[in-house]
Scaffold this motif. Structure first.
Motif, PDB file in Angstrom:
ATOM      1  N   UNK A 225       1.547   7.391  11.642  1.00  0.00           N
ATOM      2  CA  UNK A 225       1.986   8.305  10.582  1.00  0.00           C
ATOM      3  C   UNK A 225       0.748   8.793   9.844  1.00  0.00           C
ATOM      4  N   UNK A 226       0.520  10.099   9.885  1.00  0.00           N
ATOM      5  CA  UNK A 226      -0.671  10.696   9.270  1.00  0.00           C
ATOM      6  C   UNK A 226      -0.252  11.405   7.983  1.00  0.00           C
ATOM      7  N   UNK A 227      -0.850  10.972   6.870  1.00  0.00           N
ATOM      8  CA  UNK A 227      -0.563  11.557   5.552  1.00  0.00           C
ATOM      9  C   UNK A 227      -1.775  12.373   5.106  1.00  0.00           C
ATOM     10  N   UNK A 228      -1.558  13.597   4.723  1.00  0.00           N
ATOM     11  CA  UNK A 228      -2.648  14.475   4.279  1.00  0.00           C
ATOM     12  C   UNK A 228      -2.497  14.765   2.792  1.00  0.00           C
ATOM     13  N   UNK A 229      -3.640  14.746   2.082  1.00  0.00           N
ATOM     14  CA  UNK A 229      -3.644  14.951   0.633  1.00  0.00           C
ATOM     15  C   UNK A 229      -4.619  16.072   0.284  1.00  0.00           C
ATOM     16  N   UNK A 230      -4.415  16.676  -0.898  1.00  0.00           N
ATOM     17  CA  UNK A 230      -5.327  17.722  -1.351  1.00  0.00           C
ATOM     18  C   UNK A 230      -6.699  17.148  -1.699  1.00  0.00           C
ATOM     19  N   UNK A 235      -4.495   4.616  -2.867  1.00  0.00           N
ATOM     20  CA  UNK A 235      -4.447   3.359  -2.132  1.00  0.00           C
ATOM     21  C   UNK A 235      -3.035   3.144  -1.613  1.00  0.00           C
ATOM     22  N   UNK A 236      -2.931   2.725  -0.363  1.00  0.00           N
ATOM     23  CA  UNK A 236      -1.619   2.519   0.258  1.00  0.00           C
ATOM     24  C   UNK A 236      -1.255   1.041   0.201  1.00  0.00           C
ATOM     25  N   UNK A 237      -0.143   0.688  -0.454  1.00  0.00           N
ATOM     26  CA  UNK A 237       0.256  -0.726  -0.522  1.00  0.00           C
ATOM     27  C   UNK A 237       0.797  -1.221   0.814  1.00  0.00           C
ATOM     28  N   UNK A 243       1.097  -2.107  10.578  1.00  0.00           N
ATOM     29  CA  UNK A 243       0.122  -2.738  11.463  1.00  0.00           C
ATOM     30  C   UNK A 243      -1.298  -2.466  10.995  1.00  0.00           C
ATOM     31  N   UNK A 244      -1.593  -1.209  10.655  1.00  0.00           N
ATOM     32  CA  UNK A 244      -2.940  -0.872  10.203  1.00  0.00           C
ATOM     33  C   UNK A 244      -2.887   0.313   9.250  1.00  0.00           C
ATOM     34  N   UNK A 245      -3.952   0.453   8.467  1.00  0.00           N
ATOM     35  CA  UNK A 245      -4.020   1.482   7.425  1.00  0.00           C
ATOM     36  C   UNK A 245      -5.494   1.840   7.266  1.00  0.00           C
ATOM     37  N   UNK A 246      -5.821   3.088   7.562  1.00  0.00           N
ATOM     38  CA  UNK A 246      -7.215   3.484   7.376  1.00  0.00           C
ATOM     39  C   UNK A 246      -7.286   4.899   6.800  1.00  0.00           C
ATOM     40  N   UNK A 247      -8.354   5.117   6.030  1.00  0.00           N
ATOM     41  CA  UNK A 247      -8.570   6.413   5.411  1.00  0.00           C
ATOM     42  C   UNK A 247      -9.593   7.201   6.219  1.00  0.00           C
ATOM     43  N   UNK A 248      -9.266   8.458   6.522  1.00  0.00           N
ATOM     44  CA  UNK A 248     -10.167   9.358   7.234  1.00  0.00           C
ATOM     45  C   UNK A 248     -10.246  10.657   6.430  1.00  0.00           C
ATOM     46  N   UNK A 249     -11.313  10.808   5.635  1.00  0.00           N
ATOM     47  CA  UNK A 249     -11.440  11.994   4.782  1.00  0.00           C
ATOM     48  C   UNK A 249     -10.319  12.048   3.768  1.00  0.00           C
ATOM     49  N   UNK A 250      -9.571  13.151   3.766  1.00  0.00           N
ATOM     50  CA  UNK A 250      -8.465  13.292   2.817  1.00  0.00           C
ATOM     51  C   UNK A 250      -7.130  12.897   3.461  1.00  0.00           C
ATOM     52  N   UNK A 251      -7.210  12.077   4.505  1.00  0.00           N
ATOM     53  CA  UNK A 251      -5.994  11.631   5.185  1.00  0.00           C
ATOM     54  C   UNK A 251      -5.898  10.104   5.177  1.00  0.00           C
ATOM     55  N   UNK A 272       2.232  12.796  -0.456  1.00  0.00           N
ATOM     56  CA  UNK A 272       1.278  13.518   0.394  1.00  0.00           C
ATOM     57  C   UNK A 272       1.631  15.006   0.482  1.00  0.00           C
ATOM     58  N   UNK A 273       0.628  15.807   0.791  1.00  0.00           N
ATOM     59  CA  UNK A 273       0.856  17.243   0.983  1.00  0.00           C
ATOM     60  C   UNK A 273       1.607  17.491   2.297  1.00  0.00           C
ATOM     61  N   UNK A 274       1.301  16.672   3.302  1.00  0.00           N
ATOM     62  CA  UNK A 274       1.948  16.816   4.603  1.00  0.00           C
ATOM     63  C   UNK A 274       2.031  15.451   5.274  1.00  0.00           C
ATOM     64  N   UNK A 275       3.072  15.282   6.097  1.00  0.00           N
ATOM     65  CA  UNK A 275       3.272  14.037   6.845  1.00  0.00           C
ATOM     66  C   UNK A 275       3.533  14.396   8.309  1.00  0.00           C
ATOM     67  N   UNK A 276       2.812  13.739   9.210  1.00  0.00           N
ATOM     68  CA  UNK A 276       3.037  13.933  10.637  1.00  0.00           C
ATOM     69  C   UNK A 276       3.278  12.575  11.290  1.00  0.00           C
TER      70      UNK A 276
END
Length: 312
Positions: A225-230, A235-237, A243-251, A272-276
């Motif tokens: 699940x990819x969450x995009x932000x402006x 922080x994601x609880x 299983x895993x949670x990582x930040x990549x830029x604004x996602x 989030x601005x968008x969810x995929x």
């Protein structure tokens, strides 16, 4: 459906290290079961315990309802094994290897062997040392199938084979064995092969069987699940099934099991601005699942997944 293979609390230590930890494995009759895991996960050790080549410290294994340590000769004759690397005596010709193998079995199907060698275009008079890796794999398969086994156990059978030979090997394997209602257990590092042929999988993580379910169910359950932000992501609880949670830029990229109501609520709470939601093939699902945090991995068991959090 009866289980051809069952293990109960199967455990093996090498010195202080536990390489197989309380494994309860079930392989139904007529299935093609892929045993998966990263290097050192315990796959080969389980196979060797099933064959009686390694003794467990605790627990037991059963084949056709009989304990491995007490298998009758007639039950052993129902089982064939292909070892990793396809070891054959290289000074022999194929016909010599056939004669040697035939001497160990009361029933040996010479006609079937001839058909398999013809299918692979292998001459019985060919010298094994002059064969390619793929051809030696084909000879090993022919020798195993000629025993007419009800259970075929393979330890990384396509390792070292090129793509074309590997595909031909696997397709031949399924045609020759499963069409007759036989059962196959195999380990492999090549997830594309497993996805093509296995109807059920087990995934070992640090010696623990974390997954035992139909292949398609595992693939359908593990999602990215990819969450995009402006701006910078919040922080994601933690939550069940994460299983895993990582930040990549604004996602934020989450790997989750199930993606049910609780997880969707968590995603929505982050605004989030968008969810995929990304579907994963078996290889990607396996990679994401096994490299997740060891302290909390969801478990798949049975026809449907029972998801729980297990501390290690």
């Amino acid at each position: 459906m009866a289980n051809v293979i069952e293990t109960h609390n199967l455990t093996k230590y090498y010195g202080p290290k536990c390489v197989v930890n309380s494994v309860d494995l079930r392989v139904p009759q007529g299935s093609v079961y892929g045993l998966l895991g990263r290097n050192g996960a315990g796959k080969s050790t389980i196979i060797k315990m099933l064959l009686g080549m390694v003794q467990p410290n605790y627990g037991r294994a059963e084949l056709f309802g009989e304990e491995v340590a007490q298998l009758r000769p007639q039950t052993r004759a129902r089982i064939a094994y292909l070892a990793e690397g396809h070891p054959l005596y290289r000074w022999m010709k194929i016909e010599d290897a056939v004669q040697l193998t035939r001497s160990f079995y009361a029933q040996f199907n010479d006609e079937l062997l001839r058909k398999i060698l013809d299918h692979f275009e292998l001459s019985p008079r060919a010298k094994i040392r002059r064969l390619s890796n793929g051809q030696r794999a084909q000879v090993s398969l022919a020798l195993a199938i000629a025993q007419d086994p009800e259970l075929l156990i393979l330890d990384d059978p396509t390792l070292g084979l090129d793509t074309v030979v590997r595909r031909d090997f696997l397709e031949s394997l399924i045609q020759l064995i499963q069409r007759r209602g036989r059962t196959i257990l195999f380990s492999s590092h090549i997830l594309g092969d497993v996805e093509r042929v296995a109807d059920r999988i087990g995934v070992l993580v640090d010696g623990v069987l974390r997954v035992d379910c139909p292949t398609e169910h595992f693939k359908e359950s593990v999602k990215k699940v990819v969450l995009e932000f402006d701006g910078s992501p919040p922080k994601c609880p933690a939550c069940d099934g994460l299983v895993s949670n990582r930040q990549v830029g604004n996602r934020i990229e989450l790997v989750v099991v199930g993606y049910d109501g609780q997880q969707k609520q968590l995603v929505e709470s982050l605004s989030p601005k968008a969810v995929e939601v990304v579907d994963l093939n078996l290889e990607d699902a396996f990679i994401e699942y096994t490299r997740g945090p060891r302290r909390s991995l969801p478990i798949f068991v049975g026809e449907e997944s029972n998801v729980s959090e297990v501390g290690t």
